[in-house]
Motif scaffolding. Structure first.
Motif, PDB file in Angstrom:
ATOM      1  N   UNK A   9      18.442  21.360   3.378  1.00 57.91           N
ATOM      2  CA  UNK A   9      17.924  21.514   4.668  1.00 57.91           C
ATOM      3  C   UNK A   9      18.412  20.620   5.555  1.00 57.91           C
ATOM      4  N   UNK A  10      19.126  20.912   6.803  1.00 60.33           N
ATOM      5  CA  UNK A  10      19.486  19.795   7.608  1.00 60.33           C
ATOM      6  C   UNK A  10      18.450  18.955   8.270  1.00 60.33           C
ATOM      7  N   UNK A  11      17.381  19.453   8.410  1.00 58.36           N
ATOM      8  CA  UNK A  11      16.271  18.566   9.311  1.00 58.36           C
ATOM      9  C   UNK A  11      14.976  18.924   8.743  1.00 58.36           C
ATOM     10  N   UNK A  12      14.000  17.991   8.292  1.00 64.01           N
ATOM     11  CA  UNK A  12      12.996  18.179   7.874  1.00 64.01           C
ATOM     12  C   UNK A  12      11.924  17.212   8.666  1.00 64.01           C
ATOM     13  N   UNK A  13      10.899  17.983   9.166  1.00 64.91           N
ATOM     14  CA  UNK A  13       9.964  17.177  10.218  1.00 64.91           C
ATOM     15  C   UNK A  13       8.601  17.209   9.460  1.00 64.91           C
ATOM     16  N   UNK A  14       8.086  15.816   9.424  1.00 66.79           N
ATOM     17  CA  UNK A  14       6.710  15.663   8.967  1.00 66.79           C
ATOM     18  C   UNK A  14       5.785  15.314  10.285  1.00 66.79           C
ATOM     19  N   UNK A  15       4.638  16.204  10.379  1.00 62.87           N
ATOM     20  CA  UNK A  15       3.989  15.907  11.603  1.00 62.87           C
ATOM     21  C   UNK A  15       2.593  15.274  11.109  1.00 62.87           C
ATOM     22  N   UNK A  16       2.357  13.841  11.212  1.00 61.13           N
ATOM     23  CA  UNK A  16       1.128  13.386  10.616  1.00 61.13           C
ATOM     24  C   UNK A  16       0.019  13.108  11.620  1.00 61.13           C
ATOM     25  N   UNK A  17      -1.098  14.058  11.788  1.00 59.43           N
ATOM     26  CA  UNK A  17      -2.118  13.844  12.817  1.00 59.43           C
ATOM     27  C   UNK A  17      -3.240  12.781  12.276  1.00 59.43           C
ATOM     28  N   UNK A  18      -3.264  12.517  10.984  1.00 55.00           N
ATOM     29  CA  UNK A  18      -4.507  11.594  10.537  1.00 55.00           C
ATOM     30  C   UNK A  18      -4.448  10.283  11.428  1.00 55.00           C
ATOM     31  N   UNK A  19      -5.794  10.087  11.595  1.00 53.65           N
ATOM     32  CA  UNK A  19      -6.176   8.749  12.399  1.00 53.65           C
ATOM     33  C   UNK A  19      -5.574   7.759  11.796  1.00 53.65           C
ATOM     34  N   UNK A  20      -5.239   6.947  12.360  1.00 57.21           N
ATOM     35  CA  UNK A  20      -4.716   5.601  11.783  1.00 57.21           C
ATOM     36  C   UNK A  20      -3.230   5.713  11.170  1.00 57.21           C
ATOM     37  N   UNK A  21      -2.999   6.827  10.907  1.00 58.92           N
ATOM     38  CA  UNK A  21      -1.330   7.062  10.202  1.00 58.92           C
ATOM     39  C   UNK A  21      -0.625   7.923  11.178  1.00 58.92           C
ATOM     40  N   UNK A  22      -1.076   8.032  12.564  1.00 61.90           N
ATOM     41  CA  UNK A  22      -0.393   9.297  13.360  1.00 61.90           C
ATOM     42  C   UNK A  22       0.901   8.738  13.628  1.00 61.90           C
ATOM     43  N   UNK A  23       1.764   9.884  13.373  1.00 64.93           N
ATOM     44  CA  UNK A  23       3.194   9.459  13.644  1.00 64.93           C
ATOM     45  C   UNK A  23       4.158  10.922  13.272  1.00 64.93           C
ATOM     46  N   UNK A  24       5.371  10.792  13.566  1.00 70.60           N
ATOM     47  CA  UNK A  24       6.159  11.969  13.293  1.00 70.60           C
ATOM     48  C   UNK A  24       7.263  11.420  12.675  1.00 70.60           C
ATOM     49  N   UNK A  25       7.513  11.803  11.556  1.00 74.83           N
ATOM     50  CA  UNK A  25       8.700  11.417  10.741  1.00 74.83           C
ATOM     51  C   UNK A  25       9.913  12.619  10.611  1.00 74.83           C
ATOM     52  N   UNK A  26      11.162  12.298  11.086  1.00 75.05           N
ATOM     53  CA  UNK A  26      12.283  13.233  10.915  1.00 75.05           C
ATOM     54  C   UNK A  26      13.165  12.624   9.862  1.00 75.05           C
ATOM     55  N   UNK A  27      13.265  13.740   8.834  1.00 76.15           N
ATOM     56  CA  UNK A  27      14.355  13.327   7.658  1.00 76.15           C
ATOM     57  C   UNK A  27      15.510  14.337   8.232  1.00 76.15           C
ATOM     58  N   UNK A  28      16.863  13.835   8.145  1.00 75.25           N
ATOM     59  CA  UNK A  28      17.805  14.515   8.606  1.00 75.25           C
ATOM     60  C   UNK A  28      19.218  14.160   7.542  1.00 75.25           C
TER      61      UNK A  28
END
Length: 238
Positions: free
Chosen positions: A148-167
């Motif tokens: 899969x060309x791109x995998x996006x993880x959206x992490x809304x958990x307080x203290x760990x908030x981020x978006x991680x893009x795998x490509x």
């Protein structure tokens, strides 16, 4: 001795659920309103989404649909569409972007709507829920194996908030990833012109309100165009 062994035996969980082939999974009818993923032939029930989880998915679908329409791309954005990741594994990402032709192929087959192993989506998105390891480790490995060309993880958990893009980057072995933190903007590898606010994704406005605002702007523009025509001015030439 039996008293000391009993608690240990009681804690052991023996998986007695049936092992399904992929074709059996595709037509499986389980509990009403429960979605199941397939992992090593076993059914994995998906947890009920929180309101924040739902809002994030709706916001991403809205933004992606607008992007695809603006760029006149023959792609679709879907929720609930399955992605087969191995012989006996199949996932249901929160958001999937694929070609219209692949969606039609999935629709033509009996049973659940699932992209086959050789039918690659361009982008899959997972919003992190209770099982963080599943999103960050297990599913990441599956999507990478499935190319899969791109995998996006959206992490809304307080203290760990981020978006991680795998490509998948040309010249690299496997996925490379980039973390985008609150206050930043994410830039997709597959869709380089798609730039979104991390803050808005993690705490999105209601899509209904965005649509209302768009309609208000459209109506304002139509009223202005009508007024210009009354004055003898062609609004298309202004």
């Amino acid at each position: 001795m039996s008293q000391s062994i009993a608690p240990v035996l009681a804690e052991q969980q023996i998986d007695t659920s049936p092992t399904l082939t992929f074709e059996e999974y595709r037509v499986y009818q389980g509990e009403i309103d429960v979605k199941y993923e397939l992992y090593k032939g076993k059914l994995i029930p998906m947890p009920t989404a929180t309101v924040l989880h739902i809002k994030i998915c709706e916001y991403l679908v809205y933004q992606l649909q607008r992007y695809l329409a603006e760029h006149n791309l023959d792609l679709v954005v879907k929720t609930g569409l399955g992605v087969r990741t191995d012989e006996d594994k199949s996932r249901i990402p929160d958001v999937v972007v694929c070609t219209q032709s692949l969606l039609e192929q999935a629709a033509a087959r009996p049973g659940a709507g699932i992209l086959e192993f050789d039918e690659k989506p361009l982008l899959v998105v997972e919003v992190v829920s209770e099982n963080r390891r599943a999103d960050y480790v297990i599913k990441r490995a599956e999507y990478e194996l499935a190319n899969v060309p791109e995998y996006c993880i959206v992490d809304p958990k307080m203290g760990k908030q981020k978006i991680r893009l795998f490509a998948l980057i040309e010249g690299e072995d496997g996925y490379t990833y980039t973390d985008f933190l609150p206050g930043e903007e994410i830039v997709s590898v597959v869709f380089p012109d798609l730039i979104l606010s991390v803050d808005e994704i993690l705490n999105p406005p209601l899509v209904e309100e965005l649509i209302k605002a768009e309609q208000a702007q459209l109506q304002k523009a139509e009223r202005l165009a009508a007024r210009l025509r009354e004055l003898g001015v062609d609004p298309d030439t202004v």
